[in-house]
Design a protein around this motif. Sequence first.
Motif, PDB file in Angstrom:
ATOM      1  N   UNK A 148       0.799  -1.221   0.000  1.00 62.77           N
ATOM      2  CA  UNK A 148       0.000   0.000   0.000  1.00 62.77           C
ATOM      3  C   UNK A 148       0.834   1.274   0.000  1.00 62.77           C
ATOM      4  N   UNK A 149       2.152   1.153   0.093  1.00 66.49           N
ATOM      5  CA  UNK A 149       2.977   2.360   0.116  1.00 66.49           C
ATOM      6  C   UNK A 149       2.852   3.145  -1.185  1.00 66.49           C
ATOM      7  N   UNK A 150       2.905   2.428  -2.315  1.00 63.45           N
ATOM      8  CA  UNK A 150       2.805   3.114  -3.607  1.00 63.45           C
ATOM      9  C   UNK A 150       1.418   3.720  -3.797  1.00 63.45           C
ATOM     10  N   UNK A 155      -1.870   8.703  -3.991  1.00 66.59           N
ATOM     11  CA  UNK A 155      -3.031   9.444  -3.517  1.00 66.59           C
ATOM     12  C   UNK A 155      -2.647  10.706  -2.762  1.00 66.59           C
ATOM     13  N   UNK A 156      -1.371  10.840  -2.424  1.00 67.41           N
ATOM     14  CA  UNK A 156      -0.908  12.033  -1.740  1.00 67.41           C
ATOM     15  C   UNK A 156      -1.108  12.011  -0.240  1.00 67.41           C
ATOM     16  N   UNK A 193      -9.679   7.698   2.914  1.00 72.04           N
ATOM     17  CA  UNK A 193      -8.859   8.811   3.401  1.00 72.04           C
ATOM     18  C   UNK A 193      -8.450   9.665   2.204  1.00 72.04           C
ATOM     19  N   UNK A 194      -9.203  10.727   1.909  1.00 73.50           N
ATOM     20  CA  UNK A 194      -8.841  11.573   0.766  1.00 73.50           C
ATOM     21  C   UNK A 194      -7.587  12.395   1.011  1.00 73.50           C
TER      22      UNK A 194
END
Length: 514
Positions: A148-150, A155-156, A193-194
Amino acid sequence: MMVIVIGVCVWMFILASESRKAAMEETQRQTDRLLKEIRAHERTDLALQEAKDKAEAANLAKTRYMSGLNHELRTPLNAIYGFAQLLEKEQGLSDWRVSITSIRRSSEHLAGLIDGLLDISRIEAGRLEISRDRVSLPMLLHQTAAIFEAEAKEKGISFNWSTHRLVPTLVATDEKRLRQILINLLSNAIRYTPAGSVKLELAYRNEVALISVTDTGVGIAPEKLESIWRPFERAGQSGREGSGLGLTITKLLVEVLGGQIDVKSILGEGSTFSEKLMLPSISPSVFDEQPLTDALRAPAFQGYQGPRKTVLVVDDDANHRMMTEQFLSKIGFNVLLAGSADLADQILQEAVPDIILLDINMDGRDGWSFAQGLRAGEWPHIPIIVISGHADEERKSRPRLALHDAFLAKPFNFDDLAMQIAEFLKIRLLLKDAPTDAADDAKQEPIRLSPDLRARLLEAANLGHAGGLQRLIAGMRAENACDPAILERLEARLAQFDMGGIVNILEAANDGAK
């Protein structure tokens, strides 16, 4: 008075007769009604049974379709995942490292989604099973977080993971289920989480792991905190993507593993999912002398310590044979390849491998019949690792436990395969940039032995005769035939049954008496 008494008696008799007649008529009416109701129930039961049969037939057809689709997805995915692992380990592809790593992580994520589809089928059929694996907890956290790091970076949002207190290197649990729990929670956290951050934390104390996933996302309304565990309910806004099954499966898996999961959330500020799981620690074997910091990263094996071993790979897919051979050859194994069970039988007439990697679905004879022939023939004790694209074969193989020693579902991790092989062959894998026993031995003063004694020691070591080696070393100590420090080195290798290490030490010995 007699007339009155007789009248009363006649009236009582008539009344009793009328009551009995009325009761019989009412009984008959109730009986008719019951018979009609029974016939109606029989018709309803027949309709329900027909509907049940149709539903079971449809469910069976769906299960067969999902099982076949699962195999068709896993087979090409194994090639993608396998070659991505090989390319990632190549030193000359540093410019493409990020892209190759992205391919590998995406393959792992897709494999997790395929497992989720299969689990839904198992849950509906009521046959969800839990296994007990030896899991490197820090490595599992690192590999899961790397998926999930990438995605978080694109997503910033910031993504961090950490451990508190002392975390054991190995624990006993179901690795697949634990990984699926973490993936579901992290996937939801990043999806909802935007902006802000997502954090994965693990604390370990008294054999209990407390895992928490915290985000600064949209949060959950108080009235929805109970409904999010129901199927097809979404934790966040209804318009967002997601099947609505992730949290349902997560709660089920946590409870099946004997744990509990809770959620705390504030609408518009974020959520924290916390789970407690019983993860008993176990003593490591393959990494006995490797520090915990080495387990925090994916292992990069450069070889193994001990005599050269031979691996027979039986698989009808040429891509799978090729990538397995490339990986095992670089570690130092002799690799024999067979595209069918019949060809494997011919190879066994010429060479006897130390371990066999066996596929199940092959043209002609399948893997189970080949394994049964091995167990009933001349090679009953060769370890067999079954590798199959049908993940449900693991459950079906329970009655055939005597035919194989381990099971891996495609797509599989090469490092996990290497550790399985090392465990069965009693060899020690060597990590890159880690000091080896051979290097330590080279720094020691060379042994000086007489040719006769050196030959006897080598013969016993090559035969694996531990008792004979022990007697020879004890005699050398009693006769002061060798330096005590050198004898301690030999005894240390013998205590680990490291015959290859003893052979290496003796082959480097100089001729001549002390």
